[in-house]
Motif scaffolding. Structure first.
Motif, PDB file in Angstrom:
ATOM      1  N   VAL A   9       2.318   0.672   0.025  1.00 49.29           N
ATOM      2  CA  VAL A   9       3.623  -0.955  -0.359  1.00 49.29           C
ATOM      3  C   VAL A   9       2.748  -1.263  -1.671  1.00 49.29           C
ATOM      4  O   VAL A   9       1.950  -2.076  -0.965  1.00 49.29           O
ATOM      5  CB  VAL A   9       4.418  -1.176   0.505  1.00 49.29           C
ATOM      6  CG1 VAL A   9       5.055  -1.590   0.264  1.00 49.29           C
ATOM      7  CG2 VAL A   9       4.987  -0.065   1.720  1.00 49.29           C
ATOM      8  N   VAL A  10       3.723  -1.869  -2.412  1.00 47.72           N
ATOM      9  CA  VAL A  10       3.035  -2.026  -2.918  1.00 47.72           C
ATOM     10  C   VAL A  10       3.862  -3.550  -3.671  1.00 47.72           C
ATOM     11  O   VAL A  10       4.823  -3.059  -3.944  1.00 47.72           O
ATOM     12  CB  VAL A  10       3.341  -1.660  -4.959  1.00 47.72           C
ATOM     13  CG1 VAL A  10       2.946  -2.505  -6.187  1.00 47.72           C
ATOM     14  CG2 VAL A  10       1.780  -0.666  -4.609  1.00 47.72           C
ATOM     15  N   SER A  11       3.687  -4.406  -3.457  1.00 48.35           N
ATOM     16  CA  SER A  11       4.284  -6.352  -3.598  1.00 48.35           C
ATOM     17  C   SER A  11       4.149  -6.607  -4.639  1.00 48.35           C
ATOM     18  O   SER A  11       3.380  -7.126  -5.187  1.00 48.35           O
ATOM     19  CB  SER A  11       4.396  -6.813  -1.725  1.00 48.35           C
ATOM     20  OG  SER A  11       5.195  -8.460  -1.917  1.00 48.35           O
ATOM     21  N   ILE A  12       5.195  -6.716  -5.499  1.00 39.37           N
ATOM     22  CA  ILE A  12       4.883  -7.271  -6.929  1.00 39.37           C
ATOM     23  C   ILE A  12       5.526  -8.746  -6.529  1.00 39.37           C
ATOM     24  O   ILE A  12       6.188  -9.438  -6.139  1.00 39.37           O
ATOM     25  CB  ILE A  12       5.915  -6.362  -7.790  1.00 39.37           C
ATOM     26  CG1 ILE A  12       5.104  -5.644  -8.290  1.00 39.37           C
ATOM     27  CG2 ILE A  12       5.641  -7.468  -9.171  1.00 39.37           C
ATOM     28  CD1 ILE A  12       5.936  -4.664  -9.124  1.00 39.37           C
ATOM     29  N   THR A  13       5.070 -10.299  -6.934  1.00 43.56           N
ATOM     30  CA  THR A  13       5.536 -10.975  -7.071  1.00 43.56           C
ATOM     31  C   THR A  13       5.036 -11.830  -8.168  1.00 43.56           C
ATOM     32  O   THR A  13       3.619 -12.071  -8.407  1.00 43.56           O
ATOM     33  CB  THR A  13       4.762 -12.436  -5.316  1.00 43.56           C
ATOM     34  OG1 THR A  13       4.266 -11.967  -4.266  1.00 43.56           O
ATOM     35  CG2 THR A  13       5.213 -13.060  -5.858  1.00 43.56           C
TER      36      THR A  13
ATOM     37  N   LYS B 235      13.158  -7.551  -5.642  1.00 42.89           N
ATOM     38  CA  LYS B 235      13.634  -8.664  -4.468  1.00 42.89           C
ATOM     39  C   LYS B 235      14.482  -8.969  -4.006  1.00 42.89           C
ATOM     40  O   LYS B 235      14.189  -9.462  -4.911  1.00 42.89           O
ATOM     41  CB  LYS B 235      11.383  -9.539  -3.726  1.00 42.89           C
ATOM     42  CG  LYS B 235       9.936  -8.524  -3.877  1.00 42.89           C
ATOM     43  CD  LYS B 235       9.710  -9.326  -3.305  1.00 42.89           C
ATOM     44  CE  LYS B 235       8.184  -8.849  -3.149  1.00 42.89           C
ATOM     45  NZ  LYS B 235       7.084 -10.186  -3.576  1.00 42.89           N
ATOM     46  N   VAL B 236      14.831 -10.001  -2.639  1.00 44.26           N
ATOM     47  CA  VAL B 236      15.459 -10.547  -2.572  1.00 44.26           C
ATOM     48  C   VAL B 236      15.616 -11.448  -2.103  1.00 44.26           C
ATOM     49  O   VAL B 236      15.455 -11.653  -0.888  1.00 44.26           O
ATOM     50  CB  VAL B 236      17.325  -9.984  -2.192  1.00 44.26           C
ATOM     51  CG1 VAL B 236      18.221 -11.052  -1.960  1.00 44.26           C
ATOM     52  CG2 VAL B 236      17.529  -8.737  -3.434  1.00 44.26           C
TER      53      VAL B 236
ATOM     54  N   ILE C   2       9.311  -4.239  -5.631  1.00 45.55           N
ATOM     55  CA  ILE C   2       8.449  -3.788  -4.615  1.00 45.55           C
ATOM     56  C   ILE C   2       8.600  -1.711  -4.910  1.00 45.55           C
ATOM     57  O   ILE C   2      10.074  -1.924  -5.326  1.00 45.55           O
ATOM     58  CB  ILE C   2       9.101  -3.585  -2.756  1.00 45.55           C
ATOM     59  CG1 ILE C   2       9.292  -4.982  -2.121  1.00 45.55           C
ATOM     60  CG2 ILE C   2       8.284  -2.581  -1.821  1.00 45.55           C
ATOM     61  CD1 ILE C   2       8.253  -5.034  -1.617  1.00 45.55           C
ATOM     62  N   ILE C   3       7.698  -1.145  -4.916  1.00 41.13           N
ATOM     63  CA  ILE C   3       7.360  -0.150  -5.072  1.00 41.13           C
ATOM     64  C   ILE C   3       6.664   0.802  -4.114  1.00 41.13           C
ATOM     65  O   ILE C   3       5.695   0.516  -3.851  1.00 41.13           O
ATOM     66  CB  ILE C   3       6.124   0.338  -6.409  1.00 41.13           C
ATOM     67  CG1 ILE C   3       6.472  -0.344  -7.832  1.00 41.13           C
ATOM     68  CG2 ILE C   3       6.066   1.778  -6.873  1.00 41.13           C
ATOM     69  CD1 ILE C   3       6.149  -0.431  -8.765  1.00 41.13           C
ATOM     70  N   LEU C   4       7.308   1.712  -3.777  1.00 41.34           N
ATOM     71  CA  LEU C   4       7.381   3.210  -2.881  1.00 41.34           C
ATOM     72  C   LEU C   4       6.257   4.105  -3.492  1.00 41.34           C
ATOM     73  O   LEU C   4       6.737   4.790  -4.363  1.00 41.34           O
ATOM     74  CB  LEU C   4       7.745   3.268  -1.780  1.00 41.34           C
ATOM     75  CG  LEU C   4       7.614   4.525  -0.831  1.00 41.34           C
ATOM     76  CD1 LEU C   4       6.720   3.126   0.274  1.00 41.34           C
ATOM     77  CD2 LEU C   4       8.526   5.268  -0.208  1.00 41.34           C
TER      78      LEU C   4
END
Length: 98
Positions: A3-7, A41-42, A48-50
């Protein structure tokens, strides 16, 4: 599986300037079989990337080509996990670990 969480590190006006190029990056990696799902994201503070890719190193190398990463407008948090259950159509796509 990752899981890639991008901020985002900047305001959305900077993000919008690179969005079309980012979407082409995503499309290319869906075509290559690396990405299974993605979206914003909300609220829209990033995305997010899976990812279905054999190693963290390979994923990191791939993400360096994302214009959001390349231009420093976002930070990426990578979480690796072992898939033990998945929907039938998703489990066929999981990279088998050796």
């Amino acid at each position: 599986m990752f899981v890639v969480s991008i901020t985002y590190r900047t305001d959305l006006s900077q993000v919008e300037l690179l969005l079309a190029e980012h979407l082409r990056f995503l499309d290319a990696n869906y075509q290559a079989g690396h990405f299974l799902a993605s979206g914003p994201k909300v609220p829209r503070t990033g995305g997010i990337i899976l990812a279905n890719i054999p190693s963290r190193e390979a994923l990191h190398t791939l993400l360096e080509n994302d214009p959001f990463y390349r231009d420093g407008i976002a930070v990426y948090e990578i979480t690796e996990f072992s898939v033990t259950k998945a929907a039938a159509n998703l489990s066929e796509l999981v990279v088998q670990s050796s």
